[in-house]
Design a protein around this motif. Structure first.
Motif, PDB file in Angstrom:
ATOM      1  N   TYR A 148     -10.604  -0.981   9.391  1.00 38.79           N
ATOM      2  CA  TYR A 148     -10.101  -2.111   8.501  1.00 38.79           C
ATOM      3  C   TYR A 148     -10.860  -3.148   8.826  1.00 38.79           C
ATOM      4  O   TYR A 148     -11.142  -3.452  10.288  1.00 38.79           O
ATOM      5  CB  TYR A 148      -8.807  -2.003   8.242  1.00 38.79           C
ATOM      6  N   VAL A 181     -10.325  -7.802   8.108  1.00 40.00           N
ATOM      7  CA  VAL A 181      -9.673  -8.515   7.420  1.00 40.00           C
ATOM      8  C   VAL A 181     -10.480 -10.025   7.414  1.00 40.00           C
ATOM      9  O   VAL A 181     -10.908 -10.579   8.248  1.00 40.00           O
ATOM     10  CB  VAL A 181      -8.307  -8.743   8.274  1.00 40.00           C
ATOM     11  N   VAL A 184       0.883  -1.154  -0.108  1.00 39.36           N
ATOM     12  CA  VAL A 184      -0.073   0.058   0.085  1.00 39.36           C
ATOM     13  C   VAL A 184       1.108   1.149  -0.040  1.00 39.36           C
ATOM     14  O   VAL A 184       1.830   1.265   0.758  1.00 39.36           O
ATOM     15  CB  VAL A 184      -1.092   0.082   1.279  1.00 39.36           C
ATOM     16  N   THR A 239      -7.726  -7.239   3.095  1.00 39.80           N
ATOM     17  CA  THR A 239      -7.782  -6.355   4.050  1.00 39.80           C
ATOM     18  C   THR A 239      -8.582  -5.231   3.335  1.00 39.80           C
ATOM     19  O   THR A 239      -8.393  -4.822   2.311  1.00 39.80           O
ATOM     20  CB  THR A 239      -6.618  -5.628   4.376  1.00 39.80           C
ATOM     21  N   TRP A 259      -3.112  -9.895   0.280  1.00 45.38           N
ATOM     22  CA  TRP A 259      -1.750 -10.326   0.567  1.00 45.38           C
ATOM     23  C   TRP A 259      -1.473 -11.785   0.935  1.00 45.38           C
ATOM     24  O   TRP A 259      -2.544 -12.497   1.227  1.00 45.38           O
ATOM     25  CB  TRP A 259      -1.360  -9.475   1.738  1.00 45.38           C
ATOM     26  N   ASP A 263      -7.580   1.478  13.079  1.00 43.00           N
ATOM     27  CA  ASP A 263      -6.075   1.290  13.088  1.00 43.00           C
ATOM     28  C   ASP A 263      -5.551   2.507  13.515  1.00 43.00           C
ATOM     29  O   ASP A 263      -5.347   3.663  12.860  1.00 43.00           O
ATOM     30  CB  ASP A 263      -5.493   1.040  11.667  1.00 43.00           C
ATOM     31  N   PRO A 268      -7.834   5.341  10.125  1.00 44.78           N
ATOM     32  CA  PRO A 268      -8.799   4.590   9.065  1.00 44.78           C
ATOM     33  C   PRO A 268      -9.378   3.291   9.821  1.00 44.78           C
ATOM     34  O   PRO A 268      -8.656   3.047  11.108  1.00 44.78           O
ATOM     35  CB  PRO A 268      -7.666   4.132   7.964  1.00 44.78           C
ATOM     36  N   GLN A 304     -12.173  -2.833  12.813  1.00 45.29           N
ATOM     37  CA  GLN A 304     -11.658  -1.989  13.939  1.00 45.29           C
ATOM     38  C   GLN A 304     -10.721  -0.814  13.439  1.00 45.29           C
ATOM     39  O   GLN A 304     -10.594  -0.746  12.228  1.00 45.29           O
ATOM     40  CB  GLN A 304     -10.641  -2.849  14.961  1.00 45.29           C
ATOM     41  N   ASP A 320     -10.584 -17.299   8.414  1.00 44.67           N
ATOM     42  CA  ASP A 320     -10.619 -16.557   9.647  1.00 44.67           C
ATOM     43  C   ASP A 320     -11.189 -15.280   9.328  1.00 44.67           C
ATOM     44  O   ASP A 320     -10.873 -14.589   8.132  1.00 44.67           O
ATOM     45  CB  ASP A 320      -9.308 -16.635  10.385  1.00 44.67           C
ATOM     46  N   HIS A 321     -11.510 -14.553  10.348  1.00 48.02           N
ATOM     47  CA  HIS A 321     -12.081 -13.034   9.861  1.00 48.02           C
ATOM     48  C   HIS A 321     -11.610 -12.160  11.188  1.00 48.02           C
ATOM     49  O   HIS A 321     -11.820 -12.430  12.264  1.00 48.02           O
ATOM     50  CB  HIS A 321     -13.322 -13.019   9.757  1.00 48.02           C
ATOM     51  N   GLN A 322     -11.379 -11.043  10.946  1.00 47.49           N
ATOM     52  CA  GLN A 322     -11.192  -9.931  11.923  1.00 47.49           C
ATOM     53  C   GLN A 322     -12.337  -8.866  11.807  1.00 47.49           C
ATOM     54  O   GLN A 322     -12.221  -8.238  10.750  1.00 47.49           O
ATOM     55  CB  GLN A 322      -9.828  -9.229  11.829  1.00 47.49           C
ATOM     56  N   TYR A 359     -10.060   1.321   0.181  1.00 43.67           N
ATOM     57  CA  TYR A 359      -9.289   0.526  -0.712  1.00 43.67           C
ATOM     58  C   TYR A 359      -9.242  -1.012  -0.274  1.00 43.67           C
ATOM     59  O   TYR A 359      -9.721  -1.221   0.900  1.00 43.67           O
ATOM     60  CB  TYR A 359      -7.707   0.761  -0.909  1.00 43.67           C
ATOM     61  N   ALA A 390     -10.020  -1.349   3.814  1.00 42.23           N
ATOM     62  CA  ALA A 390      -9.916  -0.308   4.611  1.00 42.23           C
ATOM     63  C   ALA A 390     -10.743   0.793   3.895  1.00 42.23           C
ATOM     64  O   ALA A 390     -10.819   0.925   2.812  1.00 42.23           O
ATOM     65  CB  ALA A 390      -8.407   0.313   4.765  1.00 42.23           C
ATOM     66  N   VAL A 405      -6.519  -4.410   0.072  1.00 41.08           N
ATOM     67  CA  VAL A 405      -5.246  -4.757  -0.252  1.00 41.08           C
ATOM     68  C   VAL A 405      -5.257  -6.496  -0.144  1.00 41.08           C
ATOM     69  O   VAL A 405      -5.795  -6.903   0.970  1.00 41.08           O
ATOM     70  CB  VAL A 405      -4.042  -4.294   0.610  1.00 41.08           C
ATOM     71  N   ILE A 449      -9.126 -13.846   6.015  1.00 38.63           N
ATOM     72  CA  ILE A 449      -8.152 -14.742   5.698  1.00 38.63           C
ATOM     73  C   ILE A 449      -8.781 -16.175   4.978  1.00 38.63           C
ATOM     74  O   ILE A 449      -9.645 -16.656   5.502  1.00 38.63           O
ATOM     75  CB  ILE A 449      -7.443 -15.248   6.739  1.00 38.63           C
TER      76      ILE A 449
END
Lengths: 129, 130
Positions: free
Chosen positions: A120, A122, A23, A61, A35, A106, A118, A104, A99-101, A31, A63, A33, A124
């Motif tokens: 974001y 996530v 980024v 991710t 990874w 940053d 920001p 929250q 999995d997941h976040q 946006y 954001a 991202v 996985i």
């Protein structure tokens, strides 16, 4: 075409800015991202991860400038990659949520020109041929 | 982080019918499984050049009730700024930040590796009531 470029192309259909692993200093919010992954942890070996373009684990991710914004982007990404909660196929690989976040803020980052952080979320995914 | 334990839900329901010895044995199995997962997670974390120092902060707590046994495994999140920072560091290693960059460690891998062994052990202990 590698799996990763197929994934990036697919994510771009949502109309958001999509970054591949890296980024820029001043990103355009909102946006996405993408990874990855386990075999080539990008933060320590970014080049090999990109060169292979294949991983057994990728992260997406999402954001945005606000938690609400991040939630909207994340919901659209999830619907694209796990339509109806089912795995999807990208470039011959089966992609399944692992999995997941939840969203929250940053607090380690600032939105350029503001005093806000920001937000974001996530996801996985496991990637299997 | 969550792990799909839906296959164990029926076991959780039936545990209330187990005898005292079976419960004690089940507790030992859960303890051993949690220990193995903890060790696996520590090994994962220790292999990271950036986050290896956080490996010793990974531990587990057990909650033993008459009708259920639970183990919670992960980086320490005790009160106090320093401990919270350690948990936050582990979160970055796994999920990254708003700029991406997670995936340095895989906390679910040790759980997935332990799952079949755990299920086999629990079947042996509680075979009659499962």
């Amino acid at each position: 075409m590698t799996f990763f470029s197929d994934l990036i192309d697919l994510l771009r259909t949502l109309g958001y800015q999509v970054y591949d692993t890296d980024v820029p200093e001043t990103p355009n919010l909102p946006y996405i991202v993408a990874w990855g992954g386990t075999a080539n942890p990008h933060s320590e070996q970014p080049v090999s991860s990109r060169a292979d373009g294949v991983s057994d684990r990728v992260g997406v991710t999402c954001a945005a400038g606000t938690p609400e914004g991040a939630r909207i982007v994340h919901q659209r990404v999830r619907q694209l990659l796990q339509p109806g909660g089912f795995p999807t196929e990208i470039g011959g690989f089966l992609v399944k949520i692992r999995d997941h976040q939840a969203v929250q803020v940053d607090r380690g980052e600032m939105i350029t020109g503001t005093n806000r952080h920001p937000a974001y979320a996530v996801d996985i995914y496991s990637v299997q041929r | 982080m969550g792990a799909d334990a839906s296959e164990l839900e029926s076991f959780a329901v039936d545990l209330g019918r187990a005898g005292d010895k079976a419960l004690k044995d089940a507790e030992k199995v859960v303890f051993k499984g949690a220990m193995n997962v903890r060790n696996g997670m520590r090994k994962e974390m220790a292999s990271s050049k950036s986050f290896g120092a956080l490996a010793p902060t990974i531990n587990f707590d057990m909650d033993v009730q008459p009708n259920g046994i639970e183990a919670e495994i992960g980086p320490a999140k005790r009160s106090g700024t320093a401990s919270r920072g350690l948990g936050f560091g582990a979160n970055i290693a796994y999920f990254g930040t708003s700029r991406g960059g997670g995936g340095t460690v895989d906390f679910l891998k040790p759980f997935e590796e332990e799952k079949p062994r755990f299920e086999q052990a629990i079947r042996e202990v509680l075979g009659d009531i499962l």
